[in-house]
Design a protein around this motif. Structure first.
Motif, PDB file in Angstrom:
ATOM      1  N   GLU A 144      -8.121  -3.258 -13.536  1.00 27.69           N
ATOM      2  CA  GLU A 144      -7.326  -3.128 -14.759  1.00 27.69           C
ATOM      3  C   GLU A 144      -6.374  -1.955 -14.596  1.00 27.69           C
ATOM      4  O   GLU A 144      -6.792  -0.845 -14.266  1.00 27.69           O
ATOM      5  CB  GLU A 144      -8.225  -2.939 -15.988  1.00 27.69           C
ATOM      6  N   LEU A 145      -5.093  -2.204 -14.830  1.00 29.82           N
ATOM      7  CA  LEU A 145      -4.038  -1.208 -14.640  1.00 29.82           C
ATOM      8  C   LEU A 145      -3.796  -0.476 -15.957  1.00 29.82           C
ATOM      9  O   LEU A 145      -3.234  -1.042 -16.899  1.00 29.82           O
ATOM     10  CB  LEU A 145      -2.773  -1.912 -14.158  1.00 29.82           C
ATOM     11  N   GLU A 146      -4.217   0.796 -15.992  1.00 30.13           N
ATOM     12  CA  GLU A 146      -4.158   1.580 -17.221  1.00 30.13           C
ATOM     13  C   GLU A 146      -3.776   3.026 -16.928  1.00 30.13           C
ATOM     14  O   GLU A 146      -3.828   3.483 -15.785  1.00 30.13           O
ATOM     15  CB  GLU A 146      -5.511   1.578 -17.947  1.00 30.13           C
ATOM     16  N   VAL A 147      -3.454   3.742 -17.988  1.00 28.22           N
ATOM     17  CA  VAL A 147      -3.306   5.196 -17.968  1.00 28.22           C
ATOM     18  C   VAL A 147      -4.333   5.772 -18.931  1.00 28.22           C
ATOM     19  O   VAL A 147      -4.644   5.148 -19.957  1.00 28.22           O
ATOM     20  CB  VAL A 147      -1.884   5.621 -18.386  1.00 28.22           C
ATOM     21  N   ALA A 148      -4.871   6.942 -18.610  1.00 27.80           N
ATOM     22  CA  ALA A 148      -5.805   7.618 -19.514  1.00 27.80           C
ATOM     23  C   ALA A 148      -5.274   8.983 -19.898  1.00 27.80           C
ATOM     24  O   ALA A 148      -4.664   9.688 -19.081  1.00 27.80           O
ATOM     25  CB  ALA A 148      -7.176   7.768 -18.870  1.00 27.80           C
ATOM     26  N   ALA A 149      -5.491   9.355 -21.155  1.00 28.56           N
ATOM     27  CA  ALA A 149      -5.256  10.718 -21.609  1.00 28.56           C
ATOM     28  C   ALA A 149      -6.550  11.505 -21.465  1.00 28.56           C
ATOM     29  O   ALA A 149      -7.634  10.981 -21.743  1.00 28.56           O
ATOM     30  CB  ALA A 149      -4.796  10.723 -23.073  1.00 28.56           C
ATOM     31  N   VAL A 150      -6.439  12.752 -21.037  1.00 36.86           N
ATOM     32  CA  VAL A 150      -7.606  13.614 -20.860  1.00 36.86           C
ATOM     33  C   VAL A 150      -7.447  14.817 -21.781  1.00 36.86           C
ATOM     34  O   VAL A 150      -6.402  15.485 -21.776  1.00 36.86           O
ATOM     35  CB  VAL A 150      -7.751  14.073 -19.402  1.00 36.86           C
ATOM     36  N   LEU A 151      -8.477  15.104 -22.572  1.00 34.12           N
ATOM     37  CA  LEU A 151      -8.396  16.205 -23.533  1.00 34.12           C
ATOM     38  C   LEU A 151      -8.608  17.549 -22.845  1.00 34.12           C
ATOM     39  O   LEU A 151      -9.397  17.677 -21.908  1.00 34.12           O
ATOM     40  CB  LEU A 151      -9.437  16.024 -24.632  1.00 34.12           C
ATOM     41  N   GLY A 152      -7.897  18.560 -23.369  1.00 34.54           N
ATOM     42  CA  GLY A 152      -8.010  19.897 -22.824  1.00 34.54           C
ATOM     43  C   GLY A 152      -8.430  20.932 -23.845  1.00 34.54           C
ATOM     44  O   GLY A 152      -8.389  22.136 -23.572  1.00 34.54           O
ATOM     45  N   ARG A 153      -8.834  20.476 -25.024  1.00 28.60           N
ATOM     46  CA  ARG A 153      -9.369  21.390 -26.048  1.00 28.60           C
ATOM     47  C   ARG A 153     -10.193  20.573 -27.034  1.00 28.60           C
ATOM     48  O   ARG A 153     -10.024  19.354 -27.134  1.00 28.60           O
ATOM     49  CB  ARG A 153      -8.259  22.153 -26.760  1.00 28.60           C
ATOM     50  N   PRO A 154     -11.103  21.201 -27.765  1.00 23.07           N
ATOM     51  CA  PRO A 154     -11.901  20.467 -28.751  1.00 23.07           C
ATOM     52  C   PRO A 154     -11.012  19.885 -29.845  1.00 23.07           C
ATOM     53  O   PRO A 154      -9.955  20.433 -30.178  1.00 23.07           O
ATOM     54  CB  PRO A 154     -12.846  21.533 -29.315  1.00 23.07           C
ATOM     55  N   ALA A 155     -11.451  18.764 -30.407  1.00 20.43           N
ATOM     56  CA  ALA A 155     -10.688  18.104 -31.461  1.00 20.43           C
ATOM     57  C   ALA A 155     -11.653  17.569 -32.508  1.00 20.43           C
ATOM     58  O   ALA A 155     -12.519  16.755 -32.196  1.00 20.43           O
ATOM     59  CB  ALA A 155      -9.851  16.964 -30.879  1.00 20.43           C
ATOM     60  N   TYR A 156     -11.501  18.030 -33.728  1.00 19.09           N
ATOM     61  CA  TYR A 156     -12.337  17.539 -34.829  1.00 19.09           C
ATOM     62  C   TYR A 156     -11.528  17.585 -36.115  1.00 19.09           C
ATOM     63  O   TYR A 156     -10.997  18.629 -36.492  1.00 19.09           O
ATOM     64  CB  TYR A 156     -13.600  18.383 -34.961  1.00 19.09           C
ATOM     65  N   GLN A 157     -11.397  16.413 -36.742  1.00 18.59           N
ATOM     66  CA  GLN A 157     -10.665  16.272 -37.999  1.00 18.59           C
ATOM     67  C   GLN A 157      -9.255  16.857 -37.869  1.00 18.59           C
ATOM     68  O   GLN A 157      -8.870  17.768 -38.603  1.00 18.59           O
ATOM     69  CB  GLN A 157     -11.444  16.909 -39.147  1.00 18.59           C
TER      70      GLN A 157
END
Length: 312
Positions: A144-157
């Motif tokens: 499957e040919l995709e791109v992914a985003a990778v988080l670099g900081r916490p995220a809540y609400q």
């Protein structure tokens, strides 16, 4: 900036670095020379967990290496691994309408209402140059040919605007799929699990958002040198910012979380009715990120224990 994980061709541990043309800036060496041990991440995941400060330090190390010529390793003497050999988590969305229509025959109404996704297995991650196993229970292995985003900081609400600031970079994402057993298990309206969890490839670099436009970057898939798929992400029903923001409303997200876009239109063998075989070389390429190449292993033999998953 292109962040990488690598090891020496001969041996040694996986180390974080920055790809700079034909050389890799070794972040352990570059940051260790400053004498502040707490600012020396031993992995790319550790760097991401430092938040924006980690990316700032990586950029500073790149500048120092370019100025001095120190702290670098020739790319020819290194082997790139998955940028995150074990991500904090894996989620894969299904955000491209053409792929949904081609795969299911029609687009369910709820697809337009929800950022649909499944959760992957962070313990079965493969990188560039790795051989990907062919599970014993499938005759229909697919890329499957995709791109992914990778988080670099916490995220809540957080809002979509804040979510964009949480993305450390983008990488190529290939959730290998055992189509025959995937469709069997999803008849029970759960999964995919057996159909996906045996392998996900990511890499070769984690490219920071300032160096790539993931909506226009050219994407392609080649099998044994022949182009099977090509296109762009284009218009997604929800962008990464909306998907991340929506996830964060009721669950905390963390640095090192990997979030796949879903397959581009005609970006897998299922949509083309073309099927890879053992021994094939599959190369996924995304402009600005690089080439993620994997050789397919021989089909494994049934283990002779457990439930017989090959039984229809």
């Amino acid at each position: 900036m292109q962040l990488v994980s690598y090891r020496s061709v001969s041996s040694g541990p996986v180390r974080p670095g920055v790809l700079d043309g034909a050389r890799i800036v070794d972040l352990v060496a570059a940051l260790g020379s400053r004498g502040a041990a707490e600012l020396v991440p031993d992995s790319l995941l550790a760097l991401l967990r430092m938040g924006p400060e980690g990316l700032r330090l990586a950029g500073e190390a790149l500048d120092r290496a370019r100025a001095s010529g120190d702290f670098t390793v020739p790319l020819a003497e290194a082997r790139l691994t998955a940028p995150l050999p074990r991500p904090n988590s894996i989620r894969d969305f299904m955000l491209v309408e053409e792929h949904v229509r081609n795969s299911l025959g029609e687009v369910p109404e709820q697809w337009y209402r929800l950022p649909i996704h499944w959760k992957g297995n962070p313990d079965t991650v493969f990188g560039p140059g790795d051989e990907v196993p062919w599970p014993h229970y499938t005759d229909r292995l697919d890329y499957e040919l995709e791109v992914a985003a990778v988080l670099g900081r916490p995220a809540y609400q957080i809002s979509p605007e804040q979510a964009l600031d949480c993305i450390a970079g983008y990488t190529i994402f290939n959730d290998w799929s055992a189509r025959d057993i995937q469709f069997r298990e999803m008849q029970v309206r759960l999964g995919p699990a057996f159909g996906k969890d045996f392998a996900t490839s990511i890499g070769p670099t984690l490219t920071t958002p300032d160096d790539i436009d993931i909506t226009t970057a050219a994407m392609s898939a080649r099998v044994n040198g022949e182009t099977w798929s090509q296109g762009t992400l284009g218009a997604m029903v929800f962008g990464f910012a909306e998907a991340i923001s929506t996830l964060s409303t009721e669950q905390p997200l963390q640095p090192g979380d990997v979030l796949g876009s879903g397959t581009i239109g005609r970006g897998c063998g299922l949509e083309l009715d073309r099927w890879i075989q053992p021994g094939d070389l599959v190369e996924l390429e995304v402009e600005g990120i690089g080439v993620l190449d994997n050789r397919i292993g021989e089909k494994r033999k049934a283990p002779g224990y457990g439930i017989d998953l090959t039984r229809p």
